[in-house]
Scaffold this motif. Structure first.
Motif, short mmCIF file in Angstrom:
data_model
loop_
_atom_site.label_atom_id
_atom_site.label_comp_id
_atom_site.label_asym_id
_atom_site.label_seq_id
_atom_site.Cartn_x
_atom_site.Cartn_y
_atom_site.Cartn_z
N ASP A 127 13.20 3.35 -13.90
CA ASP A 127 11.95 3.96 -14.41
C ASP A 127 12.56 5.09 -15.54
O ASP A 127 12.74 6.37 -14.79
N SER A 176 4.86 10.41 -6.27
CA SER A 176 5.54 9.34 -7.11
C SER A 176 6.55 8.52 -6.16
O SER A 176 6.11 7.39 -5.95
N ARG A 186 -4.12 6.24 -3.90
CA ARG A 186 -2.99 5.39 -4.51
C ARG A 186 -2.09 4.81 -3.48
O ARG A 186 -1.37 5.34 -2.54
N THR A 221 6.90 3.84 -3.56
CA THR A 221 6.48 4.48 -4.92
C THR A 221 4.71 4.57 -4.64
O THR A 221 4.33 3.55 -4.27
N ARG A 222 4.07 5.28 -5.42
CA ARG A 222 2.45 5.24 -5.66
C ARG A 222 2.36 4.84 -7.09
O ARG A 222 1.09 4.47 -7.36
N THR A 223 3.29 4.70 -7.73
CA THR A 223 3.10 4.40 -9.35
C THR A 223 3.39 2.82 -9.21
O THR A 223 4.18 2.26 -8.58
N GLU A 224 3.02 2.18 -10.49
CA GLU A 224 3.31 0.59 -10.75
C GLU A 224 4.75 0.63 -10.96
O GLU A 224 5.33 1.39 -11.39
#
Length: 460
Positions: free
Chosen positions: A182, A291, A326, A379-382
């Motif tokens: 990332d 995140s 999320r 993670t909470r993100t893609e």
């Protein structure tokens, strides 16, 4: 004439073989040209490589640690640090109360059955007392006696000598997974739960430098917090800390709405008494995660099991009050969110990884050592790693064995299965083969297509 005919047949057969090989190679090269997962990188640095070379503590941290250890003058430090390392590695989970009760009932029933077989004139009250004493004695003998670790200043120094470098290496390696995959992630805030000597702060600073503006270290041990501050100041109370904006607390921030870009708990879940406490801690940490949540434990069966329990909690358990909607998704090391196949195979083996590091230059320490650890990143993100169509990424769960013109890879695959894949340049694309030779235990390996030949189950 016969010899000429035979020679002609041999030549024809060779021509057919060469033609088939050319077809196979052309098909592989065609597939290779269609799928570009290297993104311009050389094979030895393909996107799945997240392993690090031998790690060394930052110079400022190493100098401060040596100064503190030298001043402390702890007696028998090499022996005590070695004993503490062995103790922490062999530490198991505390036996749950329900499990203990079930074991006691089963044992009592077994003893009563044996006593009834004799059918003698026995005083039942006396027999009951004997059986109860025997049950307690057997439970004391066979049950692991878990006790919480309580650090004073001296034991903290022993812990520093024993675990500072190894703990730093494990956390730094886990964080490299995020840093490599990332590239856009630049955390501004960090929460370290069970911070101990502050190795998470040093490891995160090595990864992201001054982008971190706020780092909160939470540890219930006052002496450990003091040692961590001394390390930051180079063992000089009047000096400015090498890493600024680091704040030490003995309790987590109360407000559930306060979130941090990066939340870490390294070798902390194993310090909690039971499953319920660990579950509550994981959910609390997840509420505070904006995140990434990083969990690191010893690479033992118990360490791996605790991480898988945490994984199940985050993926399956629904909280009554949700402040951040999320959902959780597994970032690493698992390439899937299915049940861990390692736990489904008997005998059970932990999913662990290793990182080489240089230990503190102290008497009785080897120059280079290996830290074996398990980790989980949620993670909470893609997922930030660009998905290339036609390519799956499997996780290498054992050392890669390079042989002549083929490579043995044992992997955990996106379909939730363990596979033993034999990668060759002819069966697979040239890029996939060269990536396999350049990868090692813990890296991700690109799988352009599923190859039935050469795939074996680890259970075989």
């Amino acid at each position: 004439m016969a010899s000429r005919s035979y020679g002609a047949c041999v030549l024809c057969q060779r021509a057919v073989v060469v033609k088939m090989m050319c077809r196979g190679m052309s098909a592989a090269s065609q597939l290779q040209s269609q799928v570009d997962f290297l993104k311009g990188e050389p094979h030895r640095k393909h996107p799945g490589v997240t392993n690090l070379k031998t790690l060394r503590l930052p110079d400022e941290l190493q100098t401060a640690a040596r100064s503190i250890i030298h001043r402390a003058q702890v007696p028998r430090l090499p022996d005590r640090s070695r004993s503490l390392t062995n103790f922490l590695w062999s530490r198991k989970q505390a036996v749950e109360t329900l499990t203990l009760r079930q074991k006691a009932v089963s044992l009592e029933k077994e003893l009563w059955e044996k006593a009834m077989e004799k059918r003698g004139d026995i005083d039942e009250q006396l027999l009951e007392d004997r059986i109860r004493k025997k049950v307690f004695s057997e439970l004391r003998r066979t049950t692991y006696h878990w006790t919480p670790m309580k650090y004073d200043e001296e034991l903290g120094v022993v812990y520093m000598a024993a675990r500072l470098a190894g703990g730093y290496a494990a956390v730094r390696r886990a964080m490299n997974e995020i840093k490599k995959r990332d590239l856009s992630f630049a955390p501004q805030s960090l929460l370290d739960f069970g911070s101990g000597l502050g190795t998470v702060v040093w490891a995160s600073h090595s990864c992201w430098g001054d982008t971190l503006k706020e780092m909160v270290c939470v540890d219930s041990s006052g002496p450990m917090n003091i040692l961590a501050e001394r390390l930051l100041k180079g063992d000089d109370e009047r000096a400015e800390p090498h890493i600024k904006q680091v704040y030490f607390r003995q309790f987590l921030p109360v407000s559930p709405k306060v979130q941090f870009d990066l939340v870490v708990a390294a070798f902390t879940l194993s310090e909690l008494l039971n499953v319920k406490e660990r579950e509550e801690a994981v959910l609390t940490l997840w509420r505070k995660t904006n995140s990434y949540l990083v969990l690191v434990e010893n690479g033992t069966k118990d360490g791996h099991q605790m991480l898988m329990d945490a994984r199940d909690t985050l993926l399956k358990k629904q909280e009554k009050t949700v402040y951040d909607t999320r959902p959780a998704s597994v970032f690493a090391p698992c390439p899937h969110e299915l049940p861990c196949p390692k736990l489904a195979h008997e005998p059970t083996t932990p999913c662990n990884f290793q990182q080489m590091y240089q230990s503190l230059p102290l008497p009785g320490h080897n120059d280079r050592q290996t830290e074996k650890f398990s980790y989980l990143i949620v993670t909470r993100t893609e997922p930030a790693q660009a998905e290339t169509e036609g390519v799956d990424w499997a996780r290498l769960i054992a050392p890669v064995q390079c042989r002549t013109r083929h490579v043995h890879c044992r992997m955990c695959c996106p379909d939730g299965q363990l596979q033993h894949l034999v990668v060759t340049a002819r069966k697979h694309s040239r890029d996939e083969y060269r990536c396999a030779r350049s990868s090692d235990w813990g890296d991700q390996l690109p799988m352009i297509r599923r190859v039935e030949d050469g795939v074996q189950s680890d259970s075989e």
